[in-house]
Design an enzyme around this catalytic site. Structure first.
Site, PDB file in Angstrom:
ATOM      1  N   HIS A 197       6.128   4.768   6.683  1.00  0.00           N
ATOM      2  CA  HIS A 197       5.369   4.566   5.437  1.00  0.00           C
ATOM      3  C   HIS A 197       6.218   4.584   4.174  1.00  0.00           C
ATOM      4  O   HIS A 197       5.680   4.445   3.081  1.00  0.00           O
ATOM      5  CB  HIS A 197       4.283   5.634   5.301  1.00  0.00           C
ATOM      6  CG  HIS A 197       3.079   5.380   6.154  1.00  0.00           C
ATOM      7  ND1 HIS A 197       2.078   4.507   5.799  1.00  0.00           N
ATOM      8  CD2 HIS A 197       2.724   5.863   7.361  1.00  0.00           C
ATOM      9  CE1 HIS A 197       1.155   4.485   6.741  1.00  0.00           C
ATOM     10  NE2 HIS A 197       1.530   5.294   7.709  1.00  0.00           N
TER      11      HIS A 197
ATOM     12  N   LYS B 132      -2.484   4.929  -9.206  1.00  0.00           N
ATOM     13  CA  LYS B 132      -1.328   5.244  -8.356  1.00  0.00           C
ATOM     14  C   LYS B 132      -1.018   6.730  -8.480  1.00  0.00           C
ATOM     15  O   LYS B 132      -1.265   7.334  -9.530  1.00  0.00           O
ATOM     16  CB  LYS B 132      -0.068   4.479  -8.824  1.00  0.00           C
ATOM     17  CG  LYS B 132      -0.153   2.968  -8.710  1.00  0.00           C
ATOM     18  CD  LYS B 132       0.020   2.515  -7.282  1.00  0.00           C
ATOM     19  CE  LYS B 132      -0.115   1.012  -7.149  1.00  0.00           C
ATOM     20  NZ  LYS B 132      -0.107   0.586  -5.742  1.00  0.00           N
ATOM     21  N   ARG B 133      -0.451   7.298  -7.385  1.00  0.00           N
ATOM     22  CA  ARG B 133       0.131   8.625  -7.551  1.00  0.00           C
ATOM     23  C   ARG B 133       1.218   8.525  -8.610  1.00  0.00           C
ATOM     24  O   ARG B 133       1.884   7.499  -8.739  1.00  0.00           O
ATOM     25  CB  ARG B 133       0.748   9.109  -6.237  1.00  0.00           C
ATOM     26  CG  ARG B 133      -0.234   9.767  -5.301  1.00  0.00           C
ATOM     27  CD  ARG B 133       0.421  10.247  -4.022  1.00  0.00           C
ATOM     28  NE  ARG B 133       0.960   9.147  -3.239  1.00  0.00           N
ATOM     29  CZ  ARG B 133       2.251   8.868  -3.140  1.00  0.00           C
ATOM     30  NH1 ARG B 133       3.132   9.602  -3.786  1.00  0.00           N
ATOM     31  NH2 ARG B 133       2.668   7.865  -2.406  1.00  0.00           N
TER      32      ARG B 133
ATOM     33  N   LYS C 239       6.578   3.981  -9.012  1.00  0.00           N
ATOM     34  CA  LYS C 239       5.328   3.254  -9.277  1.00  0.00           C
ATOM     35  C   LYS C 239       5.245   2.804 -10.740  1.00  0.00           C
ATOM     36  O   LYS C 239       4.356   2.072 -11.130  1.00  0.00           O
ATOM     37  CB  LYS C 239       4.130   4.118  -8.887  1.00  0.00           C
ATOM     38  CG  LYS C 239       4.082   4.345  -7.361  1.00  0.00           C
ATOM     39  CD  LYS C 239       2.926   5.209  -6.940  1.00  0.00           C
ATOM     40  CE  LYS C 239       2.911   5.483  -5.446  1.00  0.00           C
ATOM     41  NZ  LYS C 239       2.553   4.315  -4.623  1.00  0.00           N
TER      42      LYS C 239
ATOM     43  N   THR D 117      -2.755   0.086  -0.585  1.00  0.00           N
ATOM     44  CA  THR D 117      -4.085  -0.411  -0.189  1.00  0.00           C
ATOM     45  C   THR D 117      -4.983  -0.522  -1.415  1.00  0.00           C
ATOM     46  O   THR D 117      -5.959  -1.258  -1.390  1.00  0.00           O
ATOM     47  CB  THR D 117      -4.751   0.515   0.853  1.00  0.00           C
ATOM     48  OG1 THR D 117      -4.792   1.852   0.341  1.00  0.00           O
ATOM     49  CG2 THR D 117      -3.999   0.491   2.169  1.00  0.00           C
TER      50      THR D 117
ATOM     51  N   LYS E 147      -8.116  -3.195  -2.426  1.00  0.00           N
ATOM     52  CA  LYS E 147      -9.468  -2.784  -2.839  1.00  0.00           C
ATOM     53  C   LYS E 147      -9.847  -3.454  -4.161  1.00  0.00           C
ATOM     54  O   LYS E 147     -10.966  -3.949  -4.324  1.00  0.00           O
ATOM     55  CB  LYS E 147      -9.532  -1.253  -2.978  1.00  0.00           C
ATOM     56  CG  LYS E 147      -9.371  -0.528  -1.654  1.00  0.00           C
ATOM     57  CD  LYS E 147      -9.073   0.953  -1.843  1.00  0.00           C
ATOM     58  CE  LYS E 147      -8.669   1.597  -0.520  1.00  0.00           C
ATOM     59  NZ  LYS E 147      -8.127   2.950  -0.677  1.00  0.00           N
TER      60      LYS E 147
END
Length: 817
Positions: A369, A560-561, A566, A652, A656
């Site tokens: 991951h 996002k975390r 990110k 993901t 969505k």
């Protein structure tokens, strides 16, 4: 402007949410009142909303239980291959509505509660975020005999509060009111051993003088979509054994024994946050072994059992285990399944090493991951020696045989042998868990095509060259049941009116929407649903955050975390640039917490500037969770997917947003690449460096200061952050963040700034043309078919697990068998 419809208003019109079962309304009302009575509420006038919620949840659960039992009977009779999905973190989400959708009960329950004078949405809002996973939903919907295994954490990941702009963590006591969906199964309690020592005897190897913790399973039903199949998620809770020695009873000793029980039970007390940074904590290693040890005992017990309800073991030849069992390791957290299965086979079942190793490899598969080196698990050998001494011996032997093989393939290549070893030498010897997973599995997959290519070409290149056939790609997916039908019923219905309802089980059918890209009525319907969702979300923000926003403005969302890769900071720089343009035009870890503080500080300035008014608002929504996602995602216009190319495995959230009619601004990273292929790159706002550009910049050397000096808007924004414009009471508050951006930024925020700003200008220009914007939205929704978790799981089943998905519907409990 039209008032947004509530789900109550839609009750009669929405077929995809389950008209089937409306004739059960009277039965549902009777059962509801019965359950309300069992909660000791004799007088409905004193019942709380929580009492009503539990009565409704238990009523719906009644419809699950018969199907749950029938499903297990079906599996024991057919004896299919079973897949076991091991994960240390199944993400939280509400269960009630998802269950009603999958059982086609939602309208009947809606009508029953309405007739009882209750509001369904209010009852749903009472529910705690419980455990869900898209993959488990798809496994059940595809008729796979599947089991999710994990830990039943007493406290989930912390609740996030923002106080004076700073993140404050609060305990997530999600079980404080109980969980109506779980069932304790003490009859399947299993012992898990820690510490101790290893004895090598004539009878084989024995692990002795261990400390024992008991694993108590709690089962949660996972219903498939309208196929009467209900699979099981089994979560383990740690319990201390009740073996007090009261022969020499004294009060002090008894109290100490009780306190020691708490130490044992800490194993399932709290979930470690997944912050893409590995910390070698003993409790975390205990958690990882605890779930693996309990699960493998359960798997072997079930493999040996003969038929439903039987306690006899008839399948004793474990060489056939890979024919009946597939174990999927979700990341490296359950990697200990490999040495633990070897221990059970060799030490307990007396299977010879070579045969046992063949069984392990053919049974286990590994999903990677992350490509970030700091996130990969590397456990100190000393910790293993103390906590799991037998497993350390087994890992050493696996490594010896592995390196023997590599030496034969590449004689004299000591560098390669060192790189591929499971044991990393250095000041502290460490076990590389990703290497263990690769060596001990028959399949290794990434979660988006670009991610899988990076794994093969860089991170695990040596392993790919040795065993190329092991490496696969399985692009992530999401369940359309939760992420469209449930969270955006209006859009689900508009789509169903055009192409029918079958797309809910076969998301590829969304391609049919391309026929309606120029259909003015359909364009209006899609835009109307989006506006209703935005108005609903704006009302939610005003009620819960006391912020008033203009529903006609673009809802530009980044979910996002908080992590440097990110690039929330790139978004911040764009916001500051926009703010400066408007003003001109009108006379968990330290860095993450600082990024949150910067975002909230920018919001304080922007949201209170009378010149800006309602043209720009910045809101940081605290405590993001599935329930909040179900409100944000249907309302979003623009989805920010702006990680540095080559750093995001898949994502993901991007899928969505796309399914719910948001357009994407993003880099060519993770699943964005495949989203652009499916919808057409011209229908996404793609900007920034590609992976090869990032690699080239790394070779050349990234010089953030040169961008700062060359781009005036960037310099102005950075100077405002550094000079205290957004933190007037503490001018130097963000100096560390600025220093990081200028001198230590691995993720190259400044390099993509100009292209990002230009791309945002294209976004703004298109948003002013609602018809063309909505046409692009339709292209995106039509391109979502690939991103169903049903497709992902079908690929895992056929290409890794050796199983065939089925859309067959089994008989309901009240149907003749």
């Amino acid at each position: 402007m039209a008032k947004p419809l509530t789900d109550q208003d839609r009750r009669k019109q929405i077929s995809v949410r389950g008209l089937a079962g409306v004739e059960n309304v009277a039965d549902l009302k009777t059962n509801f009142n019965r359950h309300l009575h069992f909660t000791l509420v004799k007088d409905r006038n004193v019942a709380t909303k929580r009492d009503y919620y539990f009565a409704l949840a238990n009523t719906v659960r009644d419809h699950l239980v018969g199907r749950w039992i029938r499903t297990q009977q079906h599996y024991y009779e057919k004896d299919p291959k079973r897949v076991y999905y091991l994960s240390l973190e199944f993400y939280m989400g509400r269960t009630l509505q998802n269950t009603m959708v999958n059982l086609a009960l939602e309208n009947a329950c809606d009508e029953a509660t309405y007739q009882l004078g209750l509001d369904m949405e209010e009852l749903q809002d009472i529910e705690e975020d419980l455990l869900i996973a898209c993959f488990l939903d798809s496994m059940a919907s595809l008729g796979l005999a599947a089991y999710g295994y994990g830990i039943r954490y007493e406290f989930g990941i912390f609740n996030q509060k923002i106080v004076s702009g700073w993140q404050v963590e609060e305990a997530d006591d999600w079980l404080r009111y109980g969980n109506p969906w779980e069932k304790a199964r003490p009859e399947y309690m299993r012992p898990v051993h820690f510490y101790g020592r290893v004895e090598h005897t004539a009878d084989g190897v024995k692990w002795v003088d261990t400390q024992v913790v008991l694993a108590l399973p709690y089962d949660t039903p996972v219903p498939g979509y309208r196929n009467n199949i209900v699979n099981t998620m089994r979560l383990w809770s740690a319990k201390a054994p009740c073996d007090f020695n009261l022969k020499d009873f004294n009060v002090g000793g008894y109290i100490q024994a009780v306190l020691d029980r708490n130490l044992a039970e800490n194993i399932s007390r709290v979930l470690y946050p997944n912050d893409n940074f590995f910390e070698g904590k003993e409790l975390r290693l205990k958690q990882e072994y605890f779930v693996v040890a309990a699960t493998l005992q359960d798997i072997i017990r079930r493999f040996k059992a003969s038929k439903f309800g039987s306690t006899e073991f008839v399948r004793l030849d474990l060489s056939t285990l890979p024919n009946k069992v597939a174990i999927q390791l979700n990341d490296t957290h359950p990697a200990l399944a490999i040495p633990e299965l070897m221990r059970l086979l060799v030490d307990i079942e007396k299977v010879p090493w070579e045969k046992a190793w063949d069984i392990v490899i053919r049974t286990c598969a590994y999903t990677n991951h992350t490509v970030l080196p700091e996130a990969l698990e590397r456990w100190p050998v000393d910790l293993f020696q103390n906590l799991l001494p037998r497993h350390l011996e087994i890992i050493y032997e696996i490594n010896r045989r592995h390196l023997e093989r590599i030496s034969k393939l590449y004689p004299g290549d000591t560098d390669r042998i060192s790189r591929m070893s499971l044991i990393e030498e250095g000041d502290v010897k460490k076990i590389n868990m990703a290497h263990l997973c690769i060596v001990g599995s028959h399949a290794v997959n990434g979660v988006a095509r670009i991610h899988s290519d990076i794994i093969k070409n860089t991170v695990f290149k040596d392993f790919y060259e040795v065993d190329p056939e092991k490496f696969q790609n399985k692009t992530n997916g999401i369940t359309p049941r939760r992420w469209l039908v449930m969270c955006n019923p209006g859009l689900a219905e508009v789509i169903a009116e055009k192409i029918g309802e079958d797309y809910i089980r076969d998301l590829d059918q969304l391609k049919k929407l391309l026929e309606f890209v120029n259909d003015d009525a359909f364009i209006r319907d899609v835009a109307k649903i989006k506006q209703e969702n935005k108005m609903k979300f704006a009302a939610h923000l005003e009620a819960h955050y006391k912020v008033k926003i203009n529903p006609s403005s673009m809802f530009d969302v980044q979910v996002k975390r908080i992590h440097e890769y990110k690039r929330q900071l790139l978004n911040c720089l764009h916001i500051i640039t926009l703010y400066n343009l408007i003003n001109v035009a009108a006379p968990g870890y330290h860095t993450a917490k600082m990024i949150i503080k910067l975002i909230t500080s920018i919001g304080d300035i922007v949201n209170n500037d009378p010149v800006v008014g309602d043209r720009l608002k910045v809101i940081f929504l605290e405590n993001y969770r599935v329930t909040l996602a179900e409100k944000i995602i249907p309302a979003a216009d623009l989805s920010e997917q702006i990680s540095t190319a080559g750093t995001e495995a898949s994502g993901t959230g991007n899928m969505k947003f796309m399914l719910n009619g948001a357009l994407t601004i993003g880099t060519m990273d993770g699943a964005n690449v495949e989203m652009a292929e499916e919808a057409g790159e011209e229908n996404l706002f793609i900007f920034g460096m590609r992976v090869h550009d990032v690699e080239a910049l790394d070779k050349k050397g990234y010089d953030a200061v040169s961008y700062y000096n060359r781009v005036p808007e960037l310099k102005q924004a950075v100077d405002q952050i550094a000079g205290g414009f957004f933190s007037p009471s503490q001018p130097g508050l963000f100096k560390d963040l600025v220093n990081m951006l200028m001198h230590h930024d691995r993720f190259k925020v400044f390099a993509d700034y100009e292209d990002y700003i230009r791309c945002q200008e294209r976004v703004s220009a298109l948003y002013k043309n609602p018809k063309e914007w909505t046409k692009m939205v339709i292209h995106n929704i039509a391109g979502c078919g690939k991103f169903s978790s049903d497709r992902t799981i079908s690929e895992y089943a056929r290409e890794i697990w050796g199983m065939e998905p089925s859309l067959e519907k089994i008989a309901a409990p009240d149907d003749p068998r």
